[in-house]
Design an enzyme around this catalytic site. Structure first.
Site, PDB file in Angstrom:
ATOM      1  N   SER A 184      13.045  13.572  29.293  1.00  0.00           N
ATOM      2  CA  SER A 184      12.932  12.831  28.037  1.00  0.00           C
ATOM      3  C   SER A 184      14.329  12.485  27.520  1.00  0.00           C
ATOM      4  CB  SER A 184      12.109  13.628  27.029  1.00  0.00           C
ATOM      5  OG  SER A 184      11.697  12.817  25.954  1.00  0.00           O
ATOM      6  N   GLU A 298       2.599   9.190  29.772  1.00  0.00           N
ATOM      7  CA  GLU A 298       3.611   9.499  28.770  1.00  0.00           C
ATOM      8  C   GLU A 298       2.974   9.649  27.381  1.00  0.00           C
ATOM      9  OE1 GLU A 298       6.524  10.481  29.392  1.00  0.00           O
ATOM     10  OE2 GLU A 298       7.101   9.663  31.331  1.00  0.00           O
ATOM     11  N   HIS A 367       3.341  13.002  28.495  1.00  0.00           N
ATOM     12  CA  HIS A 367       4.734  13.411  28.350  1.00  0.00           C
ATOM     13  C   HIS A 367       4.856  14.932  28.387  1.00  0.00           C
ATOM     14  CE1 HIS A 367       8.809  12.234  27.388  1.00  0.00           C
ATOM     15  NE2 HIS A 367       8.858  12.987  26.303  1.00  0.00           N
TER      16      HIS A 367
END
Length: 454
Positions: A184, A298, A367
């Site tokens: 990230s 995500e 994510h």
């Protein structure tokens, strides 16, 4: 049985502990505490320890307030001023082992290097030394303020890499075989440093997991800082924010940020990032092999198993998925072939992957859910809540083996990418036997490849 373990490094004597075949040295300061006059200043290398340093527990974290009440990754906040610290996990009797330096995520606003998901025990089992780095966050690390060096958080990471260069051999690592990796915001930091002339020579390989070109526009940052200063009743300057405690400041950032995705982060125009990360990537780090990818969903996760049985919950989940698709495409998945295209003149290769395993707990390949697989820590706290009761160990073994092989210097078993249509990418965990066209627009259809043995 846990026993005391001491390493004598150029930084001084460091006392950690050993459990089985794994040695841990936690919370080692690599810089002076960023307090007082040092709070909004470039990091200063930590002086040599005059007494053995107790590295038996995690050090203070720059995160005083988490980004949200609930986070996918367990992200403990540890109080204290010495937030510029790192942890080393190494095999017993290690010598000249490759080194993985890990940069945590959190939107450049939060996150914790003390997460149990970042424990390097499986890497140690496979002959890799892991270093997890803490760095300044939010206003303290990434606010473009007059009279303050830009990109303090990136400068912290560079100093940590210098510490690794000077000290890691004492822990059994090879300073000439360093892989910089992150997820990230950490993955975005990897791309930014790969594109930075200031980082040249500090690492030999790079891994960006769900990263992207998270450059924060100065106008956007200035506007956010003005709103933040108004919320706190202080001018949006170094002097104004210096009078606000870190915890209060981070809470205000969380309150003012609302639903904005990227409010503070790396900025261009200084010696660290003279140009944007995307522009810099075309001219720097071309001799550094890069592995990068994203999860299939995500921030546009599918329908949770418990939501599908309820029509209202189902509709809400589908609405959230639609809202998240643009974030997924723009920030994450589209960045992967773009990076490959920018690096098409690289002497080292660029390899893409896509994580497709749908977590029953989040309703998709969302994510952060890939991290326990890459780290091979499916038994870590918080994993079942994010992955469900039976995450596939076979998938973790395959993904971890691929990452270990890359860190060791092996060429991935699938074809390198050029950023053009038809690029091959390694797929992880797509349901069904045959690959299918990606629906988020980030990749072309990809061809799965067999996992490379460790």
């Amino acid at each position: 049985m846990i026993t005391t373990d001491t390493v004598r490094a150029p930084a001084g004597a460091v006392v950690g502990h050993r459990a089985g075949r794994v040695r841990r040295f936690l919370g080692i300061p690599y810089a002076e505490a960023p307090v007082g006059a040092r709070r909004f200043a470039a990091p200063v290398p930590r002086g040599r320890f005059t007494e053995p340093y107790d590295a038996s527990r995690h050090g203070a974290t720059a995160q005083a307030v988490p980004l949200s009440a609930t986070t996918t990754i367990p992200e403990p906040s540890v109080p204290g001023d010495d937030v510029l610290n790192l942890s080393v996990v190494a095999p017993v009797d290690a010598e000249h082992c490759p080194v993985l330096v890990w940069i945590h995520g959190g939107g450049f606003l939060a996150g914790s290097p003390a997460s149990p998901w970042y424990d390097g025990r499986s890497f140690a089992r496979d002959g890799v030394v892991t270093v997890t780095v803490g760095y300044r966050l939010g206003v303290d690390g990434f606010a473009p303020l007059d009279g303050v060096p830009a990109n303090l958080g990136l400068r912290d990471m560079l100093l940590a890499l210098d510490w690794v260069r000077e000290n890691i051999a004492a822990f059994g690592g090879d300073p000439d075989r360093v892989t910089l990796a992150g997820q990230s915001a950490g993955g975005a930091a990897v791309l930014a440093l790969l594109a930075s002339p200031a980082a040249r020579g500090r690492f030999q390989r790079a891994v960006s997991i769900s990263g992207g070109f998270f450059e924060a526009g100065r106008d956007t940052a200035y506007g956010f800082l003005e709103r933040l200063g108004a919320r706190l009743g202080v001018p949006p300057t170094r002097e104004g924010f210096s009078g606000v405690g870190v915890a209060r400041l981070q809470q205000a950032v969380r309150d003012v940020r609302g639903g904005e995705v990227l409010v503070l982060g790396p900025v261009t125009g200084d010696g660290i990032l003279p140009v944007s990360p995307a522009e810099g990537l075309a001219g720097h780090g071309l001799d550094v092999p890069l592995l990068l990818g994203a999860t299939g969903d995500e921030f546009d996760g599918g329908v949770r198993a418990d939501a599908a049985a309820d029509a209202a919950a189902d509709a809400a989940a589908r609405s959230a998925r639609a809202a998240g698709t643009r974030v997924t495409d723009t920030l994450f998945r589209a960045a992967c072939p773009r990076a490959a295209r920018l690096r098409r003149k690289a002497t080292a290769g660029t390899w893409l992957y896509s994580f497709e395993w749908p977590s029953p707990a989040t309703g998709g390949a969302t994510h952060c859910v890939d991290i326990p697989f890459f780290y091979d820590v499916l038994d870590a706290p918080g994993v079942r809540a994010a992955l469900g009761p039976r995450p596939p160990q076979e998938l973790a073994g395959s993904m971890h083996a691929d990452l270990v092989g890359f860190v060791r210097g092996r060429r991935p078993s699938w074809a390198p990418a050029t950023g053009e249509p038809g690029d091959t990418a390694r797929e992880y965990g797509r349901p069904g036997a045959a690959p299918a066209a990606d629906v988020t627009g980030g990749y072309d259809p990809v061809v799965p490849a067999a996992a490379e043995p460790c």
